[in-house]
Write a protein that holds these residues in place. Structure first.
Motif, short mmCIF file in Angstrom:
data_model
loop_
_atom_site.label_atom_id
_atom_site.label_comp_id
_atom_site.label_asym_id
_atom_site.label_seq_id
_atom_site.Cartn_x
_atom_site.Cartn_y
_atom_site.Cartn_z
N ALA A 1 38.51 38.12 47.89
CA ALA A 1 38.90 39.52 47.89
C ALA A 1 39.93 39.76 48.98
O ALA A 1 39.92 39.08 50.02
CB ALA A 1 37.69 40.43 48.12
N HIS A 2 40.81 40.71 48.74
CA HIS A 2 41.78 41.15 49.75
C HIS A 2 41.61 42.64 49.92
O HIS A 2 41.70 43.41 48.96
CB HIS A 2 43.20 40.82 49.32
N LEU B 1 39.32 45.09 44.40
CA LEU B 1 39.74 44.27 45.53
C LEU B 1 39.47 42.78 45.32
O LEU B 1 39.99 41.95 46.08
CB LEU B 1 39.00 44.73 46.80
N THR B 2 38.70 42.46 44.31
CA THR B 2 38.30 41.07 44.09
C THR B 2 39.19 40.40 43.05
O THR B 2 39.81 41.05 42.22
CB THR B 2 36.83 40.99 43.63
N PHE B 3 39.23 39.07 43.13
CA PHE B 3 40.03 38.27 42.21
C PHE B 3 39.13 37.59 41.18
O PHE B 3 37.98 37.26 41.47
CB PHE B 3 40.82 37.22 42.98
N TYR C 1 41.38 39.27 54.23
CA TYR C 1 41.07 38.42 53.09
C TYR C 1 39.78 37.66 53.37
O TYR C 1 39.55 37.19 54.48
CB TYR C 1 42.23 37.44 52.88
N LYS D 1 44.28 45.05 46.75
CA LYS D 1 44.41 43.59 46.80
C LYS D 1 45.85 43.11 46.69
O LYS D 1 46.10 41.91 46.68
CB LYS D 1 43.55 42.94 45.72
#
Length: 226
Positions: free
Chosen positions: A85-86, A62-64, A100, A92
């Protein structure tokens, strides 16, 4: 949970956004990531109970990444200065829309929702059609007191209502939009409070109906295969 290492690391990275510093402080980076992933894990658990469209998922999905893609940017700084994160129905991916979070010290953190990705023309058309057809429902959602006290609908927009839509529609201003998103600012002090995850989910709960409207409009959207 503690968020001290996460905020301190990002604050120092802002002053030393260079690869040499990053690799010299790899242990701090690892600890900061662990704190953020713990926060995301807590959010997922709570959001699954609050919103039935959210499914359990590992924080890493879920994290970038902190590393920036600088190939087409004038800014060659190698790292993002925020943890992001989304948490959506499909992880995500930006569609379906979800919840978000951006952690960026110095008053630049926020909790977000809605459709940020205005590069998807099909998605924009679907949401415009839904607002045009169900304007009263849209109006009820965005004027509901708990929503309105926290959010203003943002997004890039055209100067005029696009062709094919009634320029005198009661929701004409929102028909101009190419994206429809929410941002609720959070301070560093709020992030370090004892149960920030519970606070964040209380804010996210106020945008649930908004996200639900968008996802209803986007039910037939297909993510392009690039």
């Amino acid at each position: 949970m503690s968020t001290d290492a996460m905020l301190a690391y990002l604050s120092d990275l802002r002053e030393h956004n260079e690869r040499e510093w990053f690799y010299a402080n790899k242990a701090r980076y690892t600890q900061a990531c662990q704190e953020f992933e713990t926060l995301v894990s807590q959010l997922v658990q709570k959001l699954c109970r609050m919103d039935e469209s959210i499914l359990p998922a590992a924080p890493k999905r879920l994290t970038f990444k902190l590393v920036r893609d600088t190939r087409f940017s004038h800014d060659k700084s190698p790292y993002h200065l925020a943890f992001r994160a989304h948490i959506g129905p499909k992880g995500k991916l930006p569609i379906p829309v979800g919840y978000y979070i951006r952690i960026k010290p110095g008053g630049q953190s926020f909790l977000g929702g809605g459709l940020f990705a205005d590069q998807f023309k099909d998605a924009t058309g679907m949401v415009r059609d839904a607002i045009a057809a169900r304007g009263e429902k849209w109006e009820r959602i965005i004027t509901e007191p708990a929503f309105a006290e926290c959010f203003t609908v943002g997004g890039t927009a055209l100067k005029k209502v696009p062709q094919g839509y009634n320029p005198n529609h009661p929701q004409a201003e929102y028909l101009k939009n190419k994206s429809w998103y929410l941002e609720y600012p959070v301070t560093d002090g709020q992030i370090v409070q004892e149960d920030f995850a519970a606070f964040a989910v209380r804010i996210f709960a106020k945008m649930k109906a908004f996200n639900g409207f968008l996802n209803g409009a986007l039910a037939n959207f297909q993510m392009p295969k690039w």
